[in-house]
Design a protein around this motif. Structure first.
Motif, PDB file in Angstrom:
ATOM      1  N   THR A   1       0.844  -1.182   0.000  1.00 15.95           N
ATOM      2  CA  THR A   1       0.000   0.000   0.000  1.00 15.95           C
ATOM      3  C   THR A   1       0.886   1.241   0.000  1.00 15.95           C
ATOM      4  O   THR A   1       2.109   1.153   0.146  1.00 15.95           O
ATOM      5  CB  THR A   1      -0.899   0.041   1.253  1.00 15.95           C
ATOM      6  OG1 THR A   1      -0.062   0.208   2.412  1.00 15.95           O
ATOM      7  CG2 THR A   1      -1.726  -1.224   1.399  1.00 15.95           C
ATOM      8  N   TYR A   2       0.254   2.403  -0.137  1.00 19.43           N
ATOM      9  CA  TYR A   2       1.004   3.663  -0.055  1.00 19.43           C
ATOM     10  C   TYR A   2       1.654   3.842   1.306  1.00 19.43           C
ATOM     11  O   TYR A   2       2.645   4.549   1.451  1.00 19.43           O
ATOM     12  CB  TYR A   2       0.092   4.853  -0.341  1.00 19.43           C
ATOM     13  CG  TYR A   2      -0.259   4.977  -1.799  1.00 19.43           C
ATOM     14  CD1 TYR A   2       0.716   5.291  -2.747  1.00 19.43           C
ATOM     15  CD2 TYR A   2      -1.564   4.778  -2.240  1.00 19.43           C
ATOM     16  CE1 TYR A   2       0.396   5.400  -4.085  1.00 19.43           C
ATOM     17  CE2 TYR A   2      -1.889   4.892  -3.579  1.00 19.43           C
ATOM     18  CZ  TYR A   2      -0.899   5.197  -4.500  1.00 19.43           C
ATOM     19  OH  TYR A   2      -1.214   5.304  -5.820  1.00 19.43           O
ATOM     20  N   ASP A   3       1.101   3.194   2.332  1.00 21.52           N
ATOM     21  CA  ASP A   3       1.666   3.254   3.681  1.00 21.52           C
ATOM     22  C   ASP A   3       2.727   2.181   3.914  1.00 21.52           C
ATOM     23  O   ASP A   3       3.125   1.928   5.042  1.00 21.52           O
ATOM     24  CB  ASP A   3       0.558   3.107   4.725  1.00 21.52           C
ATOM     25  CG  ASP A   3      -0.451   4.235   4.654  1.00 21.52           C
ATOM     26  OD1 ASP A   3      -0.047   5.365   4.306  1.00 21.52           O
ATOM     27  OD2 ASP A   3      -1.633   3.989   4.945  1.00 21.52           O
ATOM     28  N   ASN A   4       3.142   1.514   2.819  1.00 19.69           N
ATOM     29  CA  ASN A   4       4.172   0.483   2.875  1.00 19.69           C
ATOM     30  C   ASN A   4       3.757  -0.758   3.657  1.00 19.69           C
ATOM     31  O   ASN A   4       4.585  -1.430   4.253  1.00 19.69           O
ATOM     32  CB  ASN A   4       5.495   1.050   3.405  1.00 19.69           C
ATOM     33  CG  ASN A   4       6.684   0.286   2.850  1.00 19.69           C
ATOM     34  OD1 ASN A   4       6.624  -0.267   1.756  1.00 19.69           O
ATOM     35  ND2 ASN A   4       7.765   0.264   3.603  1.00 19.69           N
ATOM     36  N   GLU A   5       2.449  -1.059   3.656  1.00 19.08           N
ATOM     37  CA  GLU A   5       1.948  -2.270   4.282  1.00 19.08           C
ATOM     38  C   GLU A   5       1.759  -3.334   3.206  1.00 19.08           C
ATOM     39  O   GLU A   5       1.301  -3.040   2.111  1.00 19.08           O
ATOM     40  CB  GLU A   5       0.620  -2.002   4.987  1.00 19.08           C
ATOM     41  CG  GLU A   5       0.745  -1.100   6.193  1.00 19.08           C
ATOM     42  CD  GLU A   5      -0.595  -0.886   6.881  1.00 19.08           C
ATOM     43  OE1 GLU A   5      -1.450  -1.784   6.830  1.00 19.08           O
ATOM     44  OE2 GLU A   5      -0.774   0.196   7.452  1.00 19.08           O
ATOM     45  N   LEU A   6       2.104  -4.565   3.533  1.00 20.20           N
ATOM     46  CA  LEU A   6       1.949  -5.668   2.589  1.00 20.20           C
ATOM     47  C   LEU A   6       0.469  -5.881   2.279  1.00 20.20           C
ATOM     48  O   LEU A   6      -0.346  -6.056   3.185  1.00 20.20           O
ATOM     49  CB  LEU A   6       2.555  -6.946   3.176  1.00 20.20           C
ATOM     50  CG  LEU A   6       2.514  -8.183   2.303  1.00 20.20           C
ATOM     51  CD1 LEU A   6       3.314  -7.966   1.019  1.00 20.20           C
ATOM     52  CD2 LEU A   6       3.052  -9.381   3.071  1.00 20.20           C
ATOM     53  N   ALA A   7       0.109  -5.858   0.988  1.00 25.61           N
ATOM     54  CA  ALA A   7      -1.288  -6.015   0.575  1.00 25.61           C
ATOM     55  C   ALA A   7      -1.549  -7.359  -0.085  1.00 25.61           C
ATOM     56  O   ALA A   7      -2.651  -7.898   0.020  1.00 25.61           O
ATOM     57  CB  ALA A   7      -1.688  -4.891  -0.370  1.00 25.61           C
ATOM     58  N   ALA A   8      -0.566  -7.925  -0.779  1.00 21.80           N
ATOM     59  CA  ALA A   8      -0.736  -9.212  -1.451  1.00 21.80           C
ATOM     60  C   ALA A   8       0.620  -9.757  -1.873  1.00 21.80           C
ATOM     61  O   ALA A   8       1.580  -9.005  -2.043  1.00 21.80           O
ATOM     62  CB  ALA A   8      -1.624  -9.066  -2.680  1.00 21.80           C
ATOM     63  N   LEU A   9       0.671 -11.069  -2.047  1.00 24.55           N
ATOM     64  CA  LEU A   9       1.831 -11.726  -2.641  1.00 24.55           C
ATOM     65  C   LEU A   9       1.429 -12.116  -4.054  1.00 24.55           C
ATOM     66  O   LEU A   9       0.259 -12.421  -4.308  1.00 24.55           O
ATOM     67  CB  LEU A   9       2.223 -12.968  -1.840  1.00 24.55           C
ATOM     68  CG  LEU A   9       2.663 -12.696  -0.403  1.00 24.55           C
ATOM     69  CD1 LEU A   9       2.930 -14.010   0.324  1.00 24.55           C
ATOM     70  CD2 LEU A   9       3.894 -11.809  -0.364  1.00 24.55           C
ATOM     71  N   ILE A  10       2.386 -12.109  -4.997  1.00 28.27           N
ATOM     72  CA  ILE A  10       2.030 -12.409  -6.379  1.00 28.27           C
ATOM     73  C   ILE A  10       2.954 -13.441  -7.010  1.00 28.27           C
ATOM     74  O   ILE A  10       4.148 -13.490  -6.726  1.00 28.27           O
ATOM     75  CB  ILE A  10       1.994 -11.138  -7.261  1.00 28.27           C
ATOM     76  CG1 ILE A  10       3.318 -10.388  -7.207  1.00 28.27           C
ATOM     77  CG2 ILE A  10       0.860 -10.228  -6.876  1.00 28.27           C
ATOM     78  CD1 ILE A  10       3.390  -9.230  -8.181  1.00 28.27           C
ATOM     79  N   GLU A  11       2.364 -14.273  -7.820  1.00 32.46           N
ATOM     80  CA  GLU A  11       3.071 -15.222  -8.671  1.00 32.46           C
ATOM     81  C   GLU A  11       2.878 -14.712 -10.094  1.00 32.46           C
ATOM     82  O   GLU A  11       1.749 -14.475 -10.526  1.00 32.46           O
ATOM     83  CB  GLU A  11       2.470 -16.622  -8.508  1.00 32.46           C
ATOM     84  CG  GLU A  11       3.112 -17.684  -9.357  1.00 32.46           C
ATOM     85  CD  GLU A  11       4.578 -17.942  -9.010  1.00 32.46           C
ATOM     86  OE1 GLU A  11       5.312 -18.347  -9.928  1.00 32.46           O
ATOM     87  OE2 GLU A  11       4.991 -17.731  -7.858  1.00 32.46           O
ATOM     88  N   ILE A  12       3.970 -14.516 -10.845  1.00 31.08           N
ATOM     89  CA  ILE A  12       3.907 -13.936 -12.180  1.00 31.08           C
ATOM     90  C   ILE A  12       4.345 -14.971 -13.208  1.00 31.08           C
ATOM     91  O   ILE A  12       5.381 -15.620 -13.049  1.00 31.08           O
ATOM     92  CB  ILE A  12       4.818 -12.693 -12.272  1.00 31.08           C
ATOM     93  CG1 ILE A  12       4.408 -11.653 -11.243  1.00 31.08           C
ATOM     94  CG2 ILE A  12       4.777 -12.109 -13.680  1.00 31.08           C
ATOM     95  CD1 ILE A  12       5.391 -10.514 -11.086  1.00 31.08           C
ATOM     96  N   LYS A  13       3.553 -15.108 -14.270  1.00 31.15           N
ATOM     97  CA  LYS A  13       3.849 -16.049 -15.349  1.00 31.15           C
ATOM     98  C   LYS A  13       3.683 -15.354 -16.691  1.00 31.15           C
ATOM     99  O   LYS A  13       2.928 -14.389 -16.809  1.00 31.15           O
ATOM    100  CB  LYS A  13       2.912 -17.262 -15.296  1.00 31.15           C
ATOM    101  CG  LYS A  13       3.014 -18.072 -14.029  1.00 31.15           C
ATOM    102  CD  LYS A  13       4.356 -18.747 -13.960  1.00 31.15           C
ATOM    103  CE  LYS A  13       4.463 -19.641 -12.734  1.00 31.15           C
ATOM    104  NZ  LYS A  13       5.807 -20.120 -12.540  1.00 31.15           N
TER     105      LYS A  13
END
Length: 74
Positions: A9-21
């Motif tokens: 987030t803009y507040d530097n809080e973790l919002a999601a983890l992502i797997e990219i393909k």
């Protein structure tokens, strides 16, 4: 590494983890998408640990698509 990246987030809080393909075909070529069971399980374990969703982002030849991965699939 268990996942390819993270969203903050803009507040530097973790919002999601992502797997990219990336795939060299259009998104409608096959009726389903296969992801390694190990990648899926390890990613979900990590996402649950941090209490954030795990997202799958796939670049096909006709666009970039994203979905939230669930706890169970067939």
């Amino acid at each position: 590494m268990a996942v390819d990246g993270a969203v903050f987030t803009y507040d530097n809080e973790l919002a999601a983890l992502i797997e990219i393909k990336t795939r060299r075909n259009p998104s409608n070529r096959y009726p389903t998408y296969m992801l390694s069971a190990h990648k899926w399980k390890r990613g979900l374990d990590l996402a649950n640990e941090y209490q954030v969703p795990l997202m799958l982002v796939v670049e096909f030849t006709d666009g970039v698509y994203a979905t939230k991965l669930k706890n169970n699939y067939s």
